[in-house]
Design a protein around this motif. Structure first.
Motif, PDB file in Angstrom:
ATOM      1  N   LEU A 107       0.823  -1.207   0.000  1.00 43.88           N
ATOM      2  CA  LEU A 107       0.000   0.000   0.000  1.00 43.88           C
ATOM      3  C   LEU A 107       0.860   1.262   0.000  1.00 43.88           C
ATOM      4  O   LEU A 107       0.463   2.296  -0.543  1.00 43.88           O
ATOM      5  CB  LEU A 107      -0.943   0.004   1.211  1.00 43.88           C
ATOM      6  N   GLU A 108       2.042   1.180   0.627  1.00 48.07           N
ATOM      7  CA  GLU A 108       2.947   2.330   0.600  1.00 48.07           C
ATOM      8  C   GLU A 108       3.443   2.568  -0.816  1.00 48.07           C
ATOM      9  O   GLU A 108       3.511   3.711  -1.293  1.00 48.07           O
ATOM     10  CB  GLU A 108       4.141   2.118   1.532  1.00 48.07           C
ATOM     11  N   LEU A 109       3.789   1.494  -1.518  1.00 44.86           N
ATOM     12  CA  LEU A 109       4.241   1.627  -2.902  1.00 44.86           C
ATOM     13  C   LEU A 109       3.136   2.200  -3.778  1.00 44.86           C
ATOM     14  O   LEU A 109       3.390   3.073  -4.621  1.00 44.86           O
ATOM     15  CB  LEU A 109       4.706   0.279  -3.449  1.00 44.86           C
ATOM     16  N   VAL A 110       1.904   1.732  -3.584  1.00 43.43           N
ATOM     17  CA  VAL A 110       0.776   2.259  -4.354  1.00 43.43           C
ATOM     18  C   VAL A 110       0.622   3.761  -4.104  1.00 43.43           C
ATOM     19  O   VAL A 110       0.387   4.542  -5.038  1.00 43.43           O
ATOM     20  CB  VAL A 110      -0.528   1.514  -4.001  1.00 43.43           C
ATOM     21  N   ALA A 111       0.799   4.178  -2.847  1.00 43.83           N
ATOM     22  CA  ALA A 111       0.695   5.603  -2.512  1.00 43.83           C
ATOM     23  C   ALA A 111       1.790   6.410  -3.202  1.00 43.83           C
ATOM     24  O   ALA A 111       1.550   7.515  -3.710  1.00 43.83           O
ATOM     25  CB  ALA A 111       0.778   5.793  -0.993  1.00 43.83           C
ATOM     26  N   ARG A 112       3.007   5.852  -3.247  1.00 48.49           N
ATOM     27  CA  ARG A 112       4.117   6.536  -3.932  1.00 48.49           C
ATOM     28  C   ARG A 112       3.825   6.653  -5.439  1.00 48.49           C
ATOM     29  O   ARG A 112       4.111   7.676  -6.056  1.00 48.49           O
ATOM     30  CB  ARG A 112       5.420   5.768  -3.722  1.00 48.49           C
ATOM     31  N   VAL A 113       3.293   5.581  -6.011  1.00 46.64           N
ATOM     32  CA  VAL A 113       2.955   5.585  -7.435  1.00 46.64           C
ATOM     33  C   VAL A 113       1.939   6.684  -7.728  1.00 46.64           C
ATOM     34  O   VAL A 113       2.101   7.476  -8.673  1.00 46.64           O
ATOM     35  CB  VAL A 113       2.398   4.214  -7.867  1.00 46.64           C
ATOM     36  N   LYS A 114       0.898   6.769  -6.917  1.00 49.40           N
ATOM     37  CA  LYS A 114      -0.140   7.783  -7.139  1.00 49.40           C
ATOM     38  C   LYS A 114       0.420   9.194  -6.998  1.00 49.40           C
ATOM     39  O   LYS A 114       0.067  10.092  -7.770  1.00 49.40           O
ATOM     40  CB  LYS A 114      -1.295   7.570  -6.155  1.00 49.40           C
ATOM     41  N   ALA A 115       1.311   9.391  -6.017  1.00 50.33           N
ATOM     42  CA  ALA A 115       1.907  10.718  -5.808  1.00 50.33           C
ATOM     43  C   ALA A 115       2.755  11.125  -7.010  1.00 50.33           C
ATOM     44  O   ALA A 115       2.688  12.273  -7.482  1.00 50.33           O
ATOM     45  CB  ALA A 115       2.750  10.719  -4.530  1.00 50.33           C
ATOM     46  N   ARG A 118       0.467  11.957  -9.987  1.00 52.38           N
ATOM     47  CA  ARG A 118      -0.184  13.260  -9.829  1.00 52.38           C
ATOM     48  C   ARG A 118       0.757  14.379 -10.266  1.00 52.38           C
ATOM     49  O   ARG A 118       0.363  15.303 -10.979  1.00 52.38           O
ATOM     50  CB  ARG A 118      -0.620  13.477  -8.376  1.00 52.38           C
ATOM     51  N   ARG A 119       2.017  14.283  -9.835  1.00 54.40           N
ATOM     52  CA  ARG A 119       2.981  15.316 -10.177  1.00 54.40           C
ATOM     53  C   ARG A 119       3.277  15.295 -11.690  1.00 54.40           C
ATOM     54  O   ARG A 119       3.366  16.338 -12.327  1.00 54.40           O
ATOM     55  CB  ARG A 119       4.261  15.118  -9.374  1.00 54.40           C
ATOM     56  N   TYR A 120       3.414  14.104 -12.233  1.00 55.89           N
ATOM     57  CA  TYR A 120       3.714  13.979 -13.659  1.00 55.89           C
ATOM     58  C   TYR A 120       2.588  14.568 -14.509  1.00 55.89           C
ATOM     59  O   TYR A 120       2.827  15.249 -15.508  1.00 55.89           O
ATOM     60  CB  TYR A 120       3.939  12.513 -14.010  1.00 55.89           C
ATOM     61  N   PRO A 162      10.400  15.222 -14.010  1.00 52.76           N
ATOM     62  CA  PRO A 162       9.404  16.001 -13.266  1.00 52.76           C
ATOM     63  C   PRO A 162       9.916  16.486 -11.912  1.00 52.76           C
ATOM     64  O   PRO A 162       9.646  17.615 -11.510  1.00 52.76           O
ATOM     65  CB  PRO A 162       8.244  15.011 -13.103  1.00 52.76           C
ATOM     66  N   THR A 163      10.669  15.631 -11.208  1.00 57.82           N
ATOM     67  CA  THR A 163      11.199  16.025  -9.897  1.00 57.82           C
ATOM     68  C   THR A 163      12.213  17.156 -10.034  1.00 57.82           C
ATOM     69  O   THR A 163      12.188  18.132  -9.276  1.00 57.82           O
ATOM     70  CB  THR A 163      11.845  14.822  -9.197  1.00 57.82           C
ATOM     71  N   GLU A 164      13.112  17.040 -10.996  1.00 59.38           N
ATOM     72  CA  GLU A 164      14.115  18.091 -11.217  1.00 59.38           C
ATOM     73  C   GLU A 164      13.435  19.402 -11.608  1.00 59.38           C
ATOM     74  O   GLU A 164      13.817  20.480 -11.129  1.00 59.38           O
ATOM     75  CB  GLU A 164      15.095  17.652 -12.308  1.00 59.38           C
ATOM     76  N   PHE A 165      12.430  19.313 -12.459  1.00 55.51           N
ATOM     77  CA  PHE A 165      11.691  20.503 -12.895  1.00 55.51           C
ATOM     78  C   PHE A 165      11.037  21.178 -11.694  1.00 55.51           C
ATOM     79  O   PHE A 165      11.078  22.409 -11.557  1.00 55.51           O
ATOM     80  CB  PHE A 165      10.637  20.107 -13.920  1.00 55.51           C
ATOM     81  N   GLN A 187       7.407  19.891  -0.052  1.00 52.17           N
ATOM     82  CA  GLN A 187       6.632  20.486  -1.138  1.00 52.17           C
ATOM     83  C   GLN A 187       6.487  19.521  -2.308  1.00 52.17           C
ATOM     84  O   GLN A 187       5.459  19.504  -2.986  1.00 52.17           O
ATOM     85  CB  GLN A 187       7.294  21.783  -1.618  1.00 52.17           C
ATOM     86  N   ILE A 188       7.512  18.712  -2.550  1.00 56.38           N
ATOM     87  CA  ILE A 188       7.498  17.815  -3.702  1.00 56.38           C
ATOM     88  C   ILE A 188       6.798  16.498  -3.385  1.00 56.38           C
ATOM     89  O   ILE A 188       5.907  16.061  -4.111  1.00 56.38           O
ATOM     90  CB  ILE A 188       8.937  17.560  -4.188  1.00 56.38           C
ATOM     91  N   TRP A 189       7.199  15.865  -2.289  1.00 54.38           N
ATOM     92  CA  TRP A 189       6.635  14.543  -1.979  1.00 54.38           C
ATOM     93  C   TRP A 189       5.385  14.603  -1.108  1.00 54.38           C
ATOM     94  O   TRP A 189       4.618  13.665  -1.055  1.00 54.38           O
ATOM     95  CB  TRP A 189       7.698  13.660  -1.319  1.00 54.38           C
ATOM     96  N   LYS A 190       5.205  15.707  -0.380  1.00 53.94           N
ATOM     97  CA  LYS A 190       4.024  15.913   0.451  1.00 53.94           C
ATOM     98  C   LYS A 190       3.772  14.743   1.400  1.00 53.94           C
ATOM     99  O   LYS A 190       2.660  14.273   1.563  1.00 53.94           O
ATOM    100  CB  LYS A 190       2.791  16.154  -0.408  1.00 53.94           C
ATOM    101  N   ASP A 191       4.839  14.252   2.003  1.00 51.21           N
ATOM    102  CA  ASP A 191       4.668  13.212   3.010  1.00 51.21           C
ATOM    103  C   ASP A 191       5.692  13.433   4.110  1.00 51.21           C
ATOM    104  O   ASP A 191       6.376  14.438   4.144  1.00 51.21           O
ATOM    105  CB  ASP A 191       4.790  11.807   2.402  1.00 51.21           C
ATOM    106  N   GLU A 192       5.778  12.493   5.025  1.00 49.92           N
ATOM    107  CA  GLU A 192       6.636  12.678   6.192  1.00 49.92           C
ATOM    108  C   GLU A 192       7.826  11.727   6.183  1.00 49.92           C
ATOM    109  O   GLU A 192       8.308  11.313   7.227  1.00 49.92           O
ATOM    110  CB  GLU A 192       5.807  12.447   7.471  1.00 49.92           C
ATOM    111  N   TYR A 193       8.323  11.381   4.981  1.00 50.00           N
ATOM    112  CA  TYR A 193       9.438  10.437   4.906  1.00 50.00           C
ATOM    113  C   TYR A 193      10.783  11.101   5.146  1.00 50.00           C
ATOM    114  O   TYR A 193      11.800  10.446   5.221  1.00 50.00           O
ATOM    115  CB  TYR A 193       9.464   9.749   3.530  1.00 50.00           C
ATOM    116  N   TYR A 194      10.807  12.426   5.260  1.00 53.55           N
ATOM    117  CA  TYR A 194      12.073  13.146   5.389  1.00 53.55           C
ATOM    118  C   TYR A 194      12.720  12.888   6.751  1.00 53.55           C
ATOM    119  O   TYR A 194      12.059  12.876   7.775  1.00 53.55           O
ATOM    120  CB  TYR A 194      11.853  14.644   5.214  1.00 53.55           C
ATOM    121  N   THR A 195      14.033  12.676   6.755  1.00 55.74           N
ATOM    122  CA  THR A 195      14.820  12.619   7.989  1.00 55.74           C
ATOM    123  C   THR A 195      16.063  13.468   7.771  1.00 55.74           C
ATOM    124  O   THR A 195      16.406  13.835   6.654  1.00 55.74           O
ATOM    125  CB  THR A 195      15.258  11.181   8.336  1.00 55.74           C
TER     126      THR A 195
END
Length: 234
Positions: A107-115, A118-120, A162-165, A187-195
């Motif tokens: 489900l985490e992978l599916v969420a990453r795919v959707k994110a 959306r950006r693309y 898309p990420t670089e842009f 701003q780019i990933w809109k999640d809390e994975y940052y450390t």
């Protein structure tokens, strides 16, 4: 029409499970266990996203990522072994947009795919759409057309993922202001994975500078403010 997703993993149980979850979300899935099969698919099909395992029996995920980036800008997600930080850095350097570490929750992978999709989609706007002045950013030889997702530097095209842009757009929009890696990440990933140890943004900045012909010691455009973040001067 449902988005077309490529999944390549020689661990058949993982590939089959990921395919099942994606198909349940109404994605069209092209599933392969070898790199050669994946390359054939990339050449024939108009894909929207690729999920690539780093380790494959015949051709590594890095090679496939490089092959994709020669012609395509759609998102690429790398699957890496647990703790293999070098794999994450290498993948991002070669043009991947995101990575996920095994073992992972489907489900985490599916969420990453959707994110990523959306950006693309935001950047894949039809060129025929009417342009507005505030959708074009101009700065010292750099021109970014936000609607058409096109970028030129000194009148030469810049082929950006898309990420670089998105990173370059944010820095240009906040010209003269220091933007931290954490702020860019959220701003780019809109999640809390940052450390604090997350170097995803650092790798993308390095890749951007390479494409822009910037020197690490004295970059003209993207400046590093040590211990704070990055900025583009006014």
């Amino acid at each position: 029409m449902s988005e077309k997703i490529l999944i390549v993993d020689d661990e058949q149980e993982i590939a089959d499970l990921v395919a099942l979850y994606l198909e349940n979300e109404n994605f069209t899935v092209y599933k392969f266990y070898t790199g050669k099969e994946a390359i054939n698919c990339i050449e024939k099909e108009k894909l929207d996203l690729a999920i690539l395992d780093v380790m494959l029996p015949d051709m590594g995920g890095f090679q496939i990522c490089q092959f994709i980036r020669r012609e395509h800008n759609y998102p690429v997600i790398m699957l890496t072994a647990k703790g293999e930080e070098i794999d994450k850095i290498t993948g991002l350097t070669l043009g991947a947009d995101d990575y996920i570490t095994k073992p992972f929750l489907p489900l985490e992978l599916v969420a990453r795919v959707k994110a990523q999709l959306r950006r693309y989609k935001r950047y894949n706007i039809e060129a025929r759409q009417e342009e507005e002045d505030d959708n074009v950013i101009i700065h010292s030889g750099l021109v970014m057309n936000i609607k058409a997702h096109k970028c030129t530097l000194n009148e030469k095209p810049l082929e950006l993922t898309p990420t670089e842009f998105e990173i370059l757009k944010i820095l240009c929009q906040k010209k003269g202001t220091v933007v931290s890696s954490e702020e860019l990440f959220h701003q780019i990933w809109k999640d809390e994975y940052y450390t604090k140890n997350n170097n995803t943004i650092t790798v993308h900045i390095r890749r951007l500078r390479e494409k822009m012909g910037e020197s690490f010691e004295e970059p003209k455009y993207i400046k590093t403010v040590w211990g704070v973040g990055y900025k583009i001067e006014e």
